[in-house]
Scaffold this motif. Structure first.
Motif, PDB file in Angstrom:
ATOM      1  N   ASN A 153       0.927  -1.190   0.013  1.00  0.00           N
ATOM      2  CA  ASN A 153      -0.302  -0.010  -0.299  1.00  0.00           C
ATOM      3  C   ASN A 153       0.857   1.342  -0.022  1.00  0.00           C
ATOM      4  O   ASN A 153       0.571   2.231  -0.736  1.00  0.00           O
ATOM      5  CB  ASN A 153      -0.970   0.172   1.284  1.00  0.00           C
ATOM      6  CG  ASN A 153      -2.133  -1.014   1.231  1.00  0.00           C
ATOM      7  OD1 ASN A 153      -2.118  -1.713  -0.001  1.00  0.00           O
ATOM      8  ND2 ASN A 153      -2.711  -1.449   2.228  1.00  0.00           N
ATOM      9  N   ARG A 160       2.413   1.719  -3.339  1.00  0.00           N
ATOM     10  CA  ARG A 160       1.641   2.034  -4.316  1.00  0.00           C
ATOM     11  C   ARG A 160       1.355   3.488  -4.349  1.00  0.00           C
ATOM     12  O   ARG A 160       1.169   4.084  -5.358  1.00  0.00           O
ATOM     13  CB  ARG A 160       0.284   1.197  -4.223  1.00  0.00           C
ATOM     14  CG  ARG A 160      -0.778   1.414  -5.177  1.00  0.00           C
ATOM     15  CD  ARG A 160      -1.958   0.695  -4.788  1.00  0.00           C
ATOM     16  NE  ARG A 160      -2.919   0.988  -5.884  1.00  0.00           N
ATOM     17  CZ  ARG A 160      -3.235   0.569  -7.239  1.00  0.00           C
ATOM     18  NH1 ARG A 160      -2.141  -0.149  -7.615  1.00  0.00           N
ATOM     19  NH2 ARG A 160      -4.279   0.892  -7.965  1.00  0.00           N
ATOM     20  N   ARG A 161       1.135   4.049  -3.105  1.00  0.00           N
ATOM     21  CA  ARG A 161       0.810   5.413  -3.015  1.00  0.00           C
ATOM     22  C   ARG A 161       1.942   6.161  -3.533  1.00  0.00           C
ATOM     23  O   ARG A 161       1.717   7.244  -4.197  1.00  0.00           O
ATOM     24  CB  ARG A 161       0.945   5.804  -1.651  1.00  0.00           C
ATOM     25  CG  ARG A 161      -0.743   5.457  -0.846  1.00  0.00           C
ATOM     26  CD  ARG A 161      -1.014   6.105   0.287  1.00  0.00           C
ATOM     27  NE  ARG A 161      -0.076   5.949   1.498  1.00  0.00           N
ATOM     28  CZ  ARG A 161       0.044   4.963   2.299  1.00  0.00           C
ATOM     29  NH1 ARG A 161      -1.047   4.189   2.188  1.00  0.00           N
ATOM     30  NH2 ARG A 161       0.655   4.730   3.214  1.00  0.00           N
ATOM     31  N   ASP A 171      -2.744   3.568 -13.691  1.00  0.00           N
ATOM     32  CA  ASP A 171      -3.241   2.017 -13.431  1.00  0.00           C
ATOM     33  C   ASP A 171      -3.933   1.691 -14.683  1.00  0.00           C
ATOM     34  O   ASP A 171      -5.005   2.211 -15.107  1.00  0.00           O
ATOM     35  CB  ASP A 171      -3.828   1.930 -12.257  1.00  0.00           C
ATOM     36  CG  ASP A 171      -4.081   0.421 -11.679  1.00  0.00           C
ATOM     37  OD1 ASP A 171      -3.595  -0.282 -12.188  1.00  0.00           O
ATOM     38  OD2 ASP A 171      -4.490   0.602 -10.516  1.00  0.00           O
ATOM     39  N   THR A 176      -8.699  -1.582 -13.450  1.00  0.00           N
ATOM     40  CA  THR A 176      -9.893  -1.076 -12.841  1.00  0.00           C
ATOM     41  C   THR A 176      -9.796  -1.642 -11.452  1.00  0.00           C
ATOM     42  O   THR A 176      -9.300  -2.693 -11.173  1.00  0.00           O
ATOM     43  CB  THR A 176     -11.176  -1.042 -13.277  1.00  0.00           C
ATOM     44  OG1 THR A 176     -11.401  -2.483 -13.503  1.00  0.00           O
ATOM     45  CG2 THR A 176     -11.157  -0.628 -15.084  1.00  0.00           C
ATOM     46  N   GLU A 177     -10.617  -0.810 -10.653  1.00  0.00           N
ATOM     47  CA  GLU A 177     -10.811  -1.123  -9.381  1.00  0.00           C
ATOM     48  C   GLU A 177     -11.410  -2.518  -9.212  1.00  0.00           C
ATOM     49  O   GLU A 177     -11.287  -3.294  -8.361  1.00  0.00           O
ATOM     50  CB  GLU A 177     -11.588   0.052  -8.418  1.00  0.00           C
ATOM     51  CG  GLU A 177     -10.682   0.998  -7.989  1.00  0.00           C
ATOM     52  CD  GLU A 177      -9.354   0.469  -7.259  1.00  0.00           C
ATOM     53  OE1 GLU A 177      -9.575  -0.276  -6.192  1.00  0.00           O
ATOM     54  OE2 GLU A 177      -8.313   1.092  -7.372  1.00  0.00           O
ATOM     55  N   GLU A 178     -12.623  -2.477 -10.071  1.00  0.00           N
ATOM     56  CA  GLU A 178     -13.314  -3.781 -10.068  1.00  0.00           C
ATOM     57  C   GLU A 178     -12.616  -5.068 -10.538  1.00  0.00           C
ATOM     58  O   GLU A 178     -12.559  -6.153  -9.953  1.00  0.00           O
ATOM     59  CB  GLU A 178     -14.512  -3.705 -11.181  1.00  0.00           C
ATOM     60  CG  GLU A 178     -15.407  -5.039 -11.255  1.00  0.00           C
ATOM     61  CD  GLU A 178     -16.432  -4.763 -12.094  1.00  0.00           C
ATOM     62  OE1 GLU A 178     -16.832  -6.092 -12.331  1.00  0.00           O
ATOM     63  OE2 GLU A 178     -16.460  -3.835 -12.985  1.00  0.00           O
ATOM     64  N   GLN A 179     -11.730  -4.657 -11.514  1.00  0.00           N
ATOM     65  CA  GLN A 179     -10.802  -5.959 -11.759  1.00  0.00           C
ATOM     66  C   GLN A 179      -9.874  -6.209 -10.787  1.00  0.00           C
ATOM     67  O   GLN A 179      -9.476  -7.342 -10.634  1.00  0.00           O
ATOM     68  CB  GLN A 179      -9.911  -5.421 -13.282  1.00  0.00           C
ATOM     69  CG  GLN A 179     -10.943  -5.261 -14.418  1.00  0.00           C
ATOM     70  CD  GLN A 179     -10.032  -4.774 -15.777  1.00  0.00           C
ATOM     71  OE1 GLN A 179      -9.206  -4.161 -15.425  1.00  0.00           O
ATOM     72  NE2 GLN A 179     -10.488  -5.146 -16.718  1.00  0.00           N
ATOM     73  N   HIS A 180      -9.156  -5.133 -10.150  1.00  0.00           N
ATOM     74  CA  HIS A 180      -8.274  -5.487  -8.860  1.00  0.00           C
ATOM     75  C   HIS A 180      -9.042  -6.326  -7.899  1.00  0.00           C
ATOM     76  O   HIS A 180      -8.438  -7.202  -7.471  1.00  0.00           O
ATOM     77  CB  HIS A 180      -7.937  -4.236  -8.141  1.00  0.00           C
ATOM     78  CG  HIS A 180      -6.836  -3.540  -8.782  1.00  0.00           C
ATOM     79  ND1 HIS A 180      -5.581  -4.150  -8.963  1.00  0.00           N
ATOM     80  CD2 HIS A 180      -6.512  -2.113  -9.690  1.00  0.00           C
ATOM     81  CE1 HIS A 180      -4.663  -3.290  -9.425  1.00  0.00           C
ATOM     82  NE2 HIS A 180      -5.133  -2.289  -9.795  1.00  0.00           N
ATOM     83  N   LYS A 181     -10.326  -5.910  -7.565  1.00  0.00           N
ATOM     84  CA  LYS A 181     -10.885  -6.835  -6.602  1.00  0.00           C
ATOM     85  C   LYS A 181     -11.325  -8.429  -7.241  1.00  0.00           C
ATOM     86  O   LYS A 181     -11.073  -9.452  -6.264  1.00  0.00           O
ATOM     87  CB  LYS A 181     -12.395  -6.082  -6.358  1.00  0.00           C
ATOM     88  CG  LYS A 181     -12.090  -4.906  -5.613  1.00  0.00           C
ATOM     89  CD  LYS A 181     -13.487  -4.423  -5.328  1.00  0.00           C
ATOM     90  CE  LYS A 181     -13.201  -2.732  -4.681  1.00  0.00           C
ATOM     91  NZ  LYS A 181     -14.816  -2.201  -4.398  1.00  0.00           N
ATOM     92  N   GLU A 215      -8.103 -10.293  -7.133  1.00  0.00           N
ATOM     93  CA  GLU A 215      -7.666 -10.797  -5.767  1.00  0.00           C
ATOM     94  C   GLU A 215      -8.600 -11.722  -5.238  1.00  0.00           C
ATOM     95  O   GLU A 215      -7.923 -12.597  -4.414  1.00  0.00           O
ATOM     96  CB  GLU A 215      -8.017  -9.419  -4.828  1.00  0.00           C
ATOM     97  CG  GLU A 215      -6.595  -8.486  -4.859  1.00  0.00           C
ATOM     98  CD  GLU A 215      -6.798  -7.278  -3.867  1.00  0.00           C
ATOM     99  OE1 GLU A 215      -7.871  -7.330  -3.242  1.00  0.00           O
ATOM    100  OE2 GLU A 215      -5.874  -6.388  -3.812  1.00  0.00           O
TER     101      GLU A 215
END
Length: 251
Positions: free
Chosen positions: A164, A167-168, A177, A180-185, A188
């Motif tokens: 984390n 990444r920041r 990036d 997408t956030e959905e793809q990250h989730k 995971e």
């Protein structure tokens, strides 16, 4: 089944990932990747190579440029279509096979080299896969694995904290990036179901390959400086990319 989720995920990522690969083809890092393959495998048209988990075919093209005969393997039909287009655009012919990494419809002792990048971590049966790759290799043949402990941080709070943090920093340095956030989730959630999410690598790989009879196992633990720009070097500080090369015994 987790295998179907993995296939669906990569089918959906095929076009975006293909665009990313085209960017790599136009990057100076392309020659770095090619030099790493050449360093361990040599070059010449007598080398029969297999690119397993090839995605849109970046490594297949690199090996074509090294005059290898290339078979491109992927579980995703859409990825194979992208790889075929990329190979043809680059001026190379290839053999394209849809299949799981642990079950490839190819004869025993038929290839000199098996290469994979960021694939082994995705496997539901990694030990069976290494056994299968040994079956496919000619005596003296090699596997060349580029990978990382991509999601070990999901089970290690200290690694998660480091990830984390870096990444920041990477975003502050201008990281864009591609996922997408959905793809990250989603990825995971898939990773939580995969055995190598919970194994420290490449130590695990070395142990398994030794048990299978591979020899001359060579490891480079961190190649981030060679293959990433500044922002991605920051992003992946806690999860460095490694190289593992292992030879099948001559008998």
């Amino acid at each position: 089944m987790i295998e179907k989720q993995i296939e669906k995920y990569w089918d959906e990522r095929s076009q975006g990932y293909s665009t990313s690969i085209q960017e790599q083809m136009n990057s100076p890092k392309k020659e770095v990747w090619k030099s790493l393959i050449k360093k361990y495998a040599g070059e010449g048209d007598k080398i029969k190579a297999m690119d397993v988990g090839a995605g849109p075919g970046f490594f297949s093209i690199l090996m074509g440029e090294l005059d290898y005969g290339v078979t491109t393997v992927d579980v995703s039909e859409d990825m194979l279509k992208e790889a075929k287009k990329s190979m043809e655009y680059a001026g190379f012919q290839g053999n394209f096979v849809k299949g799981e990494a642990h079950q490839i419809d190819f004869p025993d002792q038929s290839v000199d080299l098996i290469v994979s990048r960021n694939v082994v971590w995705t496997l539901t049966k990694p030990e069976e896969t290494y056994k299968e790759w040994r079956r496919l290799l000619k005596p003296g043949g090699k596997i060349l694995v580029f990978d990382s402990n991509w999601y070990l941080h999901l089970s290690d709070p200290e690694l998660q904290k480091q990830y984390n943090y870096y990444r920041r920093l990477a975003i502050e340095k201008g990281l864009i990036d591609e996922v997408t956030e959905e793809q990250h989730k989603r990825v995971e959630e898939i990773a939580k179901e995969l055995p190598l999410t919970y194994r420290k690598r490449p130590e695990w790989d070395q142990e398994v390959l030794t048990q299978l009879g591979f020899q001359e196992i060579i490891i480079e633990d961190n190649i981030n400086e060679w293959i990433y720009d500044e922002a991605k070097q920051l992003l992946y500080t806690s999860i460095p990319q490694f190289i593992l090369c292992a030879s099948k015994n001559e008998k």
